[in-house]
Motif scaffolding. Structure first.
Motif, PDB file in Angstrom:
ATOM      1  N   LEU A 179     -14.090  10.146  -0.256  1.00  0.00           N
ATOM      2  CA  LEU A 179     -14.262   8.816  -0.843  1.00  0.00           C
ATOM      3  C   LEU A 179     -15.514   8.145  -0.322  1.00  0.00           C
ATOM      4  O   LEU A 179     -16.184   7.417  -1.026  1.00  0.00           O
ATOM      5  CB  LEU A 179     -13.039   7.954  -0.542  1.00  0.00           C
ATOM      6  N   MET A 229      -0.090   7.532  -4.877  1.00  0.00           N
ATOM      7  CA  MET A 229      -1.357   6.865  -4.631  1.00  0.00           C
ATOM      8  C   MET A 229      -1.699   5.951  -5.797  1.00  0.00           C
ATOM      9  O   MET A 229      -2.124   4.818  -5.617  1.00  0.00           O
ATOM     10  CB  MET A 229      -2.450   7.914  -4.450  1.00  0.00           C
ATOM     11  N   LEU A 230      -1.503   6.452  -7.024  1.00  0.00           N
ATOM     12  CA  LEU A 230      -1.937   5.693  -8.199  1.00  0.00           C
ATOM     13  C   LEU A 230      -1.069   4.468  -8.463  1.00  0.00           C
ATOM     14  O   LEU A 230      -1.588   3.425  -8.859  1.00  0.00           O
ATOM     15  CB  LEU A 230      -1.939   6.598  -9.436  1.00  0.00           C
ATOM     16  N   LEU A 278      -2.089   1.602  -6.344  1.00  0.00           N
ATOM     17  CA  LEU A 278      -3.466   1.239  -6.679  1.00  0.00           C
ATOM     18  C   LEU A 278      -3.500   0.413  -7.962  1.00  0.00           C
ATOM     19  O   LEU A 278      -4.164  -0.627  -8.032  1.00  0.00           O
ATOM     20  CB  LEU A 278      -4.311   2.501  -6.830  1.00  0.00           C
ATOM     21  N   HIS A 334       0.803  -1.213   0.000  1.00  0.00           N
ATOM     22  CA  HIS A 334       0.000   0.000   0.000  1.00  0.00           C
ATOM     23  C   HIS A 334       0.836   1.263   0.000  1.00  0.00           C
ATOM     24  O   HIS A 334       0.305   2.357  -0.108  1.00  0.00           O
ATOM     25  CB  HIS A 334      -0.920   0.034   1.232  1.00  0.00           C
ATOM     26  N   GLU A 347      -9.306   0.262  -0.922  1.00  0.00           N
ATOM     27  CA  GLU A 347      -7.870   0.179  -1.159  1.00  0.00           C
ATOM     28  C   GLU A 347      -7.265   1.581  -1.284  1.00  0.00           C
ATOM     29  O   GLU A 347      -6.223   1.872  -0.710  1.00  0.00           O
ATOM     30  CB  GLU A 347      -7.640  -0.605  -2.451  1.00  0.00           C
ATOM     31  N   THR A 348      -7.951   2.443  -2.046  1.00  0.00           N
ATOM     32  CA  THR A 348      -7.474   3.815  -2.217  1.00  0.00           C
ATOM     33  C   THR A 348      -7.362   4.502  -0.865  1.00  0.00           C
ATOM     34  O   THR A 348      -6.394   5.201  -0.579  1.00  0.00           O
ATOM     35  CB  THR A 348      -8.443   4.611  -3.106  1.00  0.00           C
ATOM     36  N   ASP A 349      -8.373   4.272  -0.044  1.00  0.00           N
ATOM     37  CA  ASP A 349      -8.384   4.872   1.286  1.00  0.00           C
ATOM     38  C   ASP A 349      -7.173   4.420   2.091  1.00  0.00           C
ATOM     39  O   ASP A 349      -6.480   5.221   2.716  1.00  0.00           O
ATOM     40  CB  ASP A 349      -9.685   4.460   1.986  1.00  0.00           C
TER      41      ASP A 349
END
Lengths: 288, 267
Positions: free
Chosen positions: B2, B204-205, B208, A94, B174-176
């Motif tokens: 989000l 972030m991307l 992801l 992550h 997942e983004t969170d």
């Protein structure tokens, strides 16, 4: 860097059918230099709790003071807080995104606005702390093994030189040797940097080895809080929360049941080994 | 932010709308949208708004959920409304500066457009709140079935859609998590210049996309290892069927649609 949590409540998705009271009236004080293990079943609120400590989640009610500063107040300097309270999440996937390990670890210090020299110094220092040699510097973080990825992730947070290090399930999902490595490394790190460490896990074995204090979470509340020996003497309560005492403690308990005069506060293999050897030696002596 | 994305979110309760066949609901939504666009006089608008409110009431989903669904598009609504108010030629009613007169016609147009947008979002939300993603794609597949004779891969399309819908919440979650992990390292997604913010998206991307590819790969393996090979001869555990309630709903919908058309002709 003491952390004081008072009357902390957190509700997820308030007002929808998915509403969940994740934390209920949590009161805790964590002193400087403690190594605390936070343990609990899935959904016990342990991850929610630690995300409050660096301001990623805002409490529904209650206050959290870090180093005497109320971090739940409006206008609190969250960037500075996150540098002081370093949080490493469970999955390194992550957070790893750069082309090289070096650049990835440098991300945190870079966000702090440090000079190139300072960044370089911190990256090298952090890599050293987690046991990554220079040869990893220019490798892609994506081609590393699971254990190595975790080290890079931990180094990425350590490079900000936090006073408190929070690790969310640092050993989960690793093979036994990777697990062993990372746990040893964390303990060494704690001794070397003299930082406050909060270690979240659902494995009693992992927590028992390193922590000087254990906090047991159950359904969003603090169910137990004390020294490992105190916690593990409540095997029955732990089982009712879906937790268990370490296997080696169970072994000691069953030995005691059979009338062998073994200590009742055994929770590491090393200690069990020493005690059993001592008992055997005594027995031999008695036989002679 | 989000958490505000409610499109594609199912609200698991029991209501007349929940019990309807997905096909009825999809066709009704299409008719409702057409009717909203056909509406060209105040009475038709009132009727469309009343009908949408009826749907909202029948869905038993809290009104606050519908407002939450509107949240991300308030900006678009207000922005288009402002454009309409100031750039529609007509009777000037107020002058800001010297080139942007506010017009009466603009004000009315802005009101109409805003109402249309709000009704569109609310009615589409009503469909997704009351229909589970699986039923929704089942319904779409059934409706597209006649097109399969023309060579359209309807089954594959439906499967792709259900997978996409299924993964929206997963990817949001997942983004969170990724955002939190990067924030913990001092990332700042909310301030700075546009260029700075675009650059700030990379941390972030990248994780992801990598995780999305990994998930896709794992899903493909999991499906193939269970001998998945497409639509031929595949049967369902729960077949969707029309019930009496669908007949009522269909009739009501047609009556509403006819009323809008009649209002358009006579007024």
């Amino acid at each position: 860097m003491a952390i004081e949590i008072s009357n902390l409540n957190y509700v997820y998705m308030a007002g929808s059918p998915f509403e969940k009271h994740a934390l209920q009236n949590v009161n805790l004080t964590i002193s400087d230099g403690e190594f605390v293990g936070i343990i609990g079943h899935t959904g016990s609120g342990k991850s929610t709790l630690i995300q409050h400590l660096n301001g990623l989640l805002k409490p529904t009610s209650g206050t959290i003071c870090v180093d005497g500063v109320d971090i739940t107040a409006k206008g609190a300097d969250l960037k500075k807080l996150r540098q002081k309270v370093g949080l490493v999440f469970q999955y390194p996937e992550h957070q790893l995104f750069e082309e090289t390990v070096y650049k990835d670890i440098a991300y945190g210090p870079k966000n702090m606005g440090l000079t190139q020299d300072e960044i370089d110094e911190r990256v090298r220092e952090a890599m050293n702390y987690v046991g990554l040699t220079d040869k990893y510097m220019n490798r892609s973080p994506f081609e590393l093994s699971g254990g190595q990825k975790r080290r890079v992730a931990i180094a990425g947070v350590l490079a900000m030189r936090p006073d408190v290090l929070i690790l969310d399930e640092p050993a989960a999902g690793l093979d036994p040797s990777g697990r062993e490595e990372i746990l040893t490394q964390i303990k060494a790190l704690y001794l070397a940097r003299k930082m406050t460490v909060l270690f979240v896990s659902h494995s009693m074995e992992d927590v028992a080895r390193a922590a000087g204090r254990i906090i047991v979470m159950n359904r969003g509340t603090v169910a137990m809080d004390g020294k490992p020996s105190e916690i593990f003497s409540h095997a029955k309560e732990l089982r009712s929360m879906g937790l268990d005492v370490p296997q080696i403690t169970q072994l000691a308990a069953s030995l005691a049941e059979r009338g062998i005069p073994i200590d009742n506060n055994i929770y590491t293999i090393e200690r069990a080994k020493a005690t059993i050897l001592m008992l055997l030696a005594q027995k031999e002596k008695g036989a002679k | 932010m989000l958490k505000d994305i409610t499109l594609g979110q199912y609200f698991p309760i029991d209501s007349p709308l929940h019990r309807m066949d997905p096909r009825t609901k999809i066709l009704s939504l299409i008719l409702l949208i057409v009717a909203i666009f056909l509406a060209n006089n105040p009475w038709a608008y009132v009727l469309a708004a009343a009908f949408t409110l009826l749907v909202v009431a029948l869905s038993k989903v809290p009104v606050s959920m519908y407002f939450r669904g509107l949240k991300p598009i308030w900006f678009v609504i207000i922005f288009t409304a402002l454009l309409n108010i100031f750039f529609t030629p007509g009777t000037k009613i107020y002058l800001f500066g010297y080139r942007t007169p506010m017009t009466w016609e603009g004000l009315i147009l802005a009101g109409k457009m805003a109402l249309r947008l709000v009704l569109l979002i609310i009615s589409s939300s009503a469909l997704t709140y009351t229909t589970s993603p699986i039923l929704l794609t089942d319904g779409i597949e059934k409706l597209l079935k006649p097109l399969a004779k023309l060579g359209l891969p309807t089954f594959e399309l439906a499967m792709m859609m259900s997978i996409a819908i299924r993964f929206i919440p997963t990817l949001i979650e997942e983004t969170d998590k990724i955002m939190k992990a990067q924030k913990a390292r001092g990332a700042d997604f909310e301030s700075g210049s546009v260029l700075h913010r675009v650059k700030a998206l990379a941390p972030m991307l990248v994780p992801l996309f990598i995780s999305a590819f990994r998930r896709a790969d794992e899903l493909a393996v999991a499906m193939e290892s269970r001998c998945y090979q497409g639509g031929e001869h595949r049967t369902r555990l729960n077949e969707i069927r029309f019930h009496l309630i669908d007949a009522f709903a269909g009739l009501l919908m047609l009556a509403f649609f006819a009323a809008v058309i009649i209002l358009r002709i006579i007024l």
